[in-house]
Scaffold this motif. Structure first.
Motif, PDB file in Angstrom:
ATOM      1  N   GLU A  89     -76.344 127.717 -23.888  1.00 50.94           N
ATOM      2  CA  GLU A  89     -75.887 127.925 -25.266  1.00 50.94           C
ATOM      3  C   GLU A  89     -75.734 129.406 -25.581  1.00 50.94           C
ATOM      4  O   GLU A  89     -74.826 129.804 -26.336  1.00 50.94           O
ATOM      5  CB  GLU A  89     -76.850 127.257 -26.250  1.00 50.94           C
ATOM      6  N   GLU A  90     -76.589 130.228 -24.999  1.00 54.76           N
ATOM      7  CA  GLU A  90     -76.456 131.677 -25.172  1.00 54.76           C
ATOM      8  C   GLU A  90     -75.160 132.166 -24.526  1.00 54.76           C
ATOM      9  O   GLU A  90     -74.426 132.974 -25.118  1.00 54.76           O
ATOM     10  CB  GLU A  90     -77.652 132.392 -24.548  1.00 54.76           C
ATOM     11  N   ARG A  91     -74.853 131.673 -23.347  1.00 59.83           N
ATOM     12  CA  ARG A  91     -73.614 132.055 -22.657  1.00 59.83           C
ATOM     13  C   ARG A  91     -72.389 131.651 -23.489  1.00 59.83           C
ATOM     14  O   ARG A  91     -71.442 132.421 -23.635  1.00 59.83           O
ATOM     15  CB  ARG A  91     -73.540 131.383 -21.283  1.00 59.83           C
ATOM     16  N   ILE A  92     -72.426 130.427 -24.003  1.00 58.57           N
ATOM     17  CA  ILE A  92     -71.312 129.924 -24.815  1.00 58.57           C
ATOM     18  C   ILE A  92     -71.131 130.781 -26.066  1.00 58.57           C
ATOM     19  O   ILE A  92     -70.008 131.152 -26.429  1.00 58.57           O
ATOM     20  CB  ILE A  92     -71.548 128.441 -25.200  1.00 58.57           C
ATOM     21  N   ALA A  93     -72.250 131.099 -26.724  1.00 58.84           N
ATOM     22  CA  ALA A  93     -72.201 131.905 -27.951  1.00 58.84           C
ATOM     23  C   ALA A  93     -71.614 133.285 -27.663  1.00 58.84           C
ATOM     24  O   ALA A  93     -70.792 133.801 -28.449  1.00 58.84           O
ATOM     25  CB  ALA A  93     -73.592 132.029 -28.557  1.00 58.84           C
ATOM     26  N   MET A  94     -72.008 133.903 -26.548  1.00 59.33           N
ATOM     27  CA  MET A  94     -71.506 135.233 -26.210  1.00 59.33           C
ATOM     28  C   MET A  94     -70.021 135.191 -25.836  1.00 59.33           C
ATOM     29  O   MET A  94     -69.255 136.100 -26.167  1.00 59.33           O
ATOM     30  CB  MET A  94     -72.331 135.845 -25.077  1.00 59.33           C
ATOM     31  N   TYR A  95     -69.618 134.113 -25.163  1.00 58.68           N
ATOM     32  CA  TYR A  95     -68.206 133.965 -24.824  1.00 58.68           C
ATOM     33  C   TYR A  95     -67.376 133.812 -26.102  1.00 58.68           C
ATOM     34  O   TYR A  95     -66.307 134.432 -26.244  1.00 58.68           O
ATOM     35  CB  TYR A  95     -67.988 132.756 -23.916  1.00 58.68           C
ATOM     36  N   LYS A 102     -61.892 139.847 -29.734  1.00 61.00           N
ATOM     37  CA  LYS A 102     -61.051 140.436 -28.691  1.00 61.00           C
ATOM     38  C   LYS A 102     -59.794 141.102 -29.271  1.00 61.00           C
ATOM     39  O   LYS A 102     -59.393 142.181 -28.830  1.00 61.00           O
ATOM     40  CB  LYS A 102     -60.664 139.336 -27.692  1.00 61.00           C
ATOM     41  N   GLU A 103     -59.202 140.469 -30.266  1.00 62.33           N
ATOM     42  CA  GLU A 103     -57.955 140.987 -30.835  1.00 62.33           C
ATOM     43  C   GLU A 103     -58.143 142.347 -31.502  1.00 62.33           C
ATOM     44  O   GLU A 103     -57.294 143.244 -31.384  1.00 62.33           O
ATOM     45  CB  GLU A 103     -57.386 139.980 -31.841  1.00 62.33           C
ATOM     46  N   ILE A 104     -59.287 142.538 -32.184  1.00 57.93           N
ATOM     47  CA  ILE A 104     -59.568 143.825 -32.836  1.00 57.93           C
ATOM     48  C   ILE A 104     -59.612 144.947 -31.794  1.00 57.93           C
ATOM     49  O   ILE A 104     -59.096 146.048 -32.007  1.00 57.93           O
ATOM     50  CB  ILE A 104     -60.910 143.770 -33.607  1.00 57.93           C
ATOM     51  N   CYS A 105     -60.219 144.658 -30.655  1.00 53.02           N
ATOM     52  CA  CYS A 105     -60.341 145.676 -29.614  1.00 53.02           C
ATOM     53  C   CYS A 105     -59.000 145.951 -28.939  1.00 53.02           C
ATOM     54  O   CYS A 105     -58.746 147.064 -28.473  1.00 53.02           O
ATOM     55  CB  CYS A 105     -61.387 145.259 -28.595  1.00 53.02           C
ATOM     56  N   ARG A 106     -58.134 144.934 -28.906  1.00 56.89           N
ATOM     57  CA  ARG A 106     -56.774 145.166 -28.398  1.00 56.89           C
ATOM     58  C   ARG A 106     -56.026 146.128 -29.338  1.00 56.89           C
ATOM     59  O   ARG A 106     -55.312 147.016 -28.900  1.00 56.89           O
ATOM     60  CB  ARG A 106     -56.023 143.841 -28.310  1.00 56.89           C
ATOM     61  N   GLN A 107     -56.236 145.877 -30.625  1.00 63.02           N
ATOM     62  CA  GLN A 107     -55.604 146.748 -31.621  1.00 63.02           C
ATOM     63  C   GLN A 107     -56.141 148.179 -31.510  1.00 63.02           C
ATOM     64  O   GLN A 107     -55.392 149.144 -31.642  1.00 63.02           O
ATOM     65  CB  GLN A 107     -55.860 146.208 -33.032  1.00 63.02           C
ATOM     66  N   LEU A 108     -57.465 148.278 -31.262  1.00 63.22           N
ATOM     67  CA  LEU A 108     -58.090 149.599 -31.126  1.00 63.22           C
ATOM     68  C   LEU A 108     -57.440 150.400 -30.007  1.00 63.22           C
ATOM     69  O   LEU A 108     -57.189 151.611 -30.140  1.00 63.22           O
ATOM     70  CB  LEU A 108     -59.592 149.435 -30.867  1.00 63.22           C
ATOM     71  N   LYS A 109     -57.127 149.741 -28.901  1.00 64.37           N
ATOM     72  CA  LYS A 109     -56.513 150.424 -27.759  1.00 64.37           C
ATOM     73  C   LYS A 109     -55.095 150.922 -28.076  1.00 64.37           C
ATOM     74  O   LYS A 109     -54.619 151.889 -27.476  1.00 64.37           O
ATOM     75  CB  LYS A 109     -56.482 149.490 -26.548  1.00 64.37           C
ATOM     76  N   GLU A 126     -67.225 144.396 -35.762  1.00 60.36           N
ATOM     77  CA  GLU A 126     -66.452 143.586 -34.819  1.00 60.36           C
ATOM     78  C   GLU A 126     -66.405 144.225 -33.431  1.00 60.36           C
ATOM     79  O   GLU A 126     -66.575 143.535 -32.416  1.00 60.36           O
ATOM     80  CB  GLU A 126     -65.013 143.393 -35.330  1.00 60.36           C
ATOM     81  N   VAL A 127     -66.204 145.545 -33.419  1.00 61.24           N
ATOM     82  CA  VAL A 127     -66.139 146.259 -32.131  1.00 61.24           C
ATOM     83  C   VAL A 127     -67.485 146.205 -31.405  1.00 61.24           C
ATOM     84  O   VAL A 127     -67.551 145.958 -30.195  1.00 61.24           O
ATOM     85  CB  VAL A 127     -65.692 147.731 -32.335  1.00 61.24           C
ATOM     86  N   ALA A 128     -68.562 146.394 -32.156  1.00 64.09           N
ATOM     87  CA  ALA A 128     -69.903 146.374 -31.549  1.00 64.09           C
ATOM     88  C   ALA A 128     -70.215 145.001 -30.972  1.00 64.09           C
ATOM     89  O   ALA A 128     -70.773 144.884 -29.863  1.00 64.09           O
ATOM     90  CB  ALA A 128     -70.948 146.757 -32.596  1.00 64.09           C
ATOM     91  N   LEU A 129     -69.848 143.933 -31.706  1.00 65.70           N
ATOM     92  CA  LEU A 129     -70.097 142.566 -31.225  1.00 65.70           C
ATOM     93  C   LEU A 129     -69.255 142.273 -29.985  1.00 65.70           C
ATOM     94  O   LEU A 129     -69.737 141.651 -29.029  1.00 65.70           O
ATOM     95  CB  LEU A 129     -69.782 141.549 -32.326  1.00 65.70           C
ATOM     96  N   GLU A 131     -68.094 144.481 -27.772  1.00 68.64           N
ATOM     97  CA  GLU A 131     -68.597 145.266 -26.635  1.00 68.64           C
ATOM     98  C   GLU A 131     -69.900 144.689 -26.082  1.00 68.64           C
ATOM     99  O   GLU A 131     -70.117 144.687 -24.870  1.00 68.64           O
ATOM    100  CB  GLU A 131     -68.776 146.722 -27.053  1.00 68.64           C
ATOM    101  N   ALA A 132     -70.764 144.192 -26.984  1.00 68.90           N
ATOM    102  CA  ALA A 132     -72.020 143.575 -26.533  1.00 68.90           C
ATOM    103  C   ALA A 132     -71.730 142.318 -25.724  1.00 68.90           C
ATOM    104  O   ALA A 132     -72.341 142.080 -24.664  1.00 68.90           O
ATOM    105  CB  ALA A 132     -72.895 143.239 -27.735  1.00 68.90           C
ATOM    106  N   ALA A 133     -70.779 141.506 -26.205  1.00 71.99           N
ATOM    107  CA  ALA A 133     -70.410 140.281 -25.495  1.00 71.99           C
ATOM    108  C   ALA A 133     -69.746 140.604 -24.157  1.00 71.99           C
ATOM    109  O   ALA A 133     -70.005 139.945 -23.142  1.00 71.99           O
ATOM    110  CB  ALA A 133     -69.479 139.440 -26.361  1.00 71.99           C
ATOM    111  N   ALA A 134     -68.905 141.630 -24.163  1.00 81.04           N
ATOM    112  CA  ALA A 134     -68.217 142.032 -22.921  1.00 81.04           C
ATOM    113  C   ALA A 134     -69.222 142.484 -21.865  1.00 81.04           C
ATOM    114  O   ALA A 134     -69.109 142.133 -20.686  1.00 81.04           O
ATOM    115  CB  ALA A 134     -67.210 143.140 -23.222  1.00 81.04           C
ATOM    116  N   ARG A 135     -70.244 143.242 -22.301  1.00 79.12           N
ATOM    117  CA  ARG A 135     -71.284 143.699 -21.356  1.00 79.12           C
ATOM    118  C   ARG A 135     -72.054 142.503 -20.788  1.00 79.12           C
ATOM    119  O   ARG A 135     -72.343 142.439 -19.591  1.00 79.12           O
ATOM    120  CB  ARG A 135     -72.252 144.657 -22.061  1.00 79.12           C
ATOM    121  N   TYR A 136     -72.382 141.566 -21.676  1.00 81.54           N
ATOM    122  CA  TYR A 136     -73.128 140.371 -21.264  1.00 81.54           C
ATOM    123  C   TYR A 136     -72.338 139.588 -20.204  1.00 81.54           C
ATOM    124  O   TYR A 136     -72.890 139.206 -19.157  1.00 81.54           O
ATOM    125  CB  TYR A 136     -73.391 139.495 -22.485  1.00 81.54           C
ATOM    126  N   LEU A 137     -71.053 139.363 -20.455  1.00 78.16           N
ATOM    127  CA  LEU A 137     -70.222 138.600 -19.520  1.00 78.16           C
ATOM    128  C   LEU A 137     -69.996 139.372 -18.221  1.00 78.16           C
ATOM    129  O   LEU A 137     -69.957 138.774 -17.134  1.00 78.16           O
ATOM    130  CB  LEU A 137     -68.891 138.253 -20.183  1.00 78.16           C
TER     131      LEU A 137
END
Length: 204
Positions: A89-95, A102-109, A126-129, A131-137
């Motif tokens: 469930e933690e994996r699912i939540a982070m995904y 994801k879209e906000i970070c695409r816009q940031l780039k 949004e960016v912090a969440l 990046e945290a999820a990206a690191r986890y995955l």
């Protein structure tokens, strides 16, 4: 007690004596509901003893010991399953967190370098969440774990269904154990009273 179970069978109370003594000790319920419930419990206990071929004290004590071990083992399986569910469930939540932001970070780039810091500040959470999820995955992938959210969800459903069945099994097992423990206590009480009874017979 183990000592009582170890006595020669001739010195041990028979199951029929135990049954009669238990009924006498427990008394008769006053309400019709109580009487029906007691009859159901007696029938369940009788079926349990009969199904397991329990006719002696030794067999009774062995059954109680075995049921306690089975209860302990089942509880261990449930706890293990719950831990696995929590991990998935933690994996699912982070995904989901990754996908959501994801879209906000695409816009940031795409933002011009001179305006990027301002954009980041405006969308800090949004960016912090993301990046945290990206690191986890990324850590999961580095550990050799494939990112398969559909597979994780299926496994959670399977484990949850199994856990629910195990809880039902454990509740039923504990009801049986409670009934057998009552009979065991009756046996111990009879064994405790036996010296007094013999003494009274001798005095007569």
């Amino acid at each position: 007690s183990k000592e009582e179970a170890a006595k020669p069978q001739a010195e041990q109370p028979a199951m029929s004596q135990l049954w009669a003594a238990q009924q006498e000790m427990s008394g008769q319920p006053r309400s019709s509901y109580g009487r029906v419930k007691k009859l159901q419990e007696q029938a369940a206990l009788f079926n349990l003893l009969n199904a397991n071929g329990i006719t002696t004290m030794q067999e009774l004590f062995e059954k109680v010991s075995g049921m306690n071990k089975a209860d302990y083992d089942l509880r261990g399986e449930i706890v293990s399953g719950e831990r696995q569910i929590k991990k998935l469930e933690e994996r699912i939540a982070m995904y989901e967190q990754y996908e959501k932001h994801k879209e906000i970070c695409r816009q940031l780039k795409k933002v011009k370098p001179e305006k990027r810091e301002q954009f980041r500040e405006q969308h800090y959470t949004e960016v912090a969440l993301y990046e945290a999820a990206a690191r986890y995955l990324d850590e999961l992938k580095a550990a050799g774990e494939p990112i398969k959210p559909k597979s994780w969800r299926r496994e959670v459903d399977t484990l949850t269904a199994k856990k629910n069945l195990q809880y039902q099994e454990m509740r039923a097992m504990r009801e049986e154990l409670k009934a057998v423990e009552k009979l065991k206590k009756t046996a111990e009480q009879l064994a405790k009273n036996e010296p007094t009874r013999k003494k009274e017979e001798l005095e007569l």
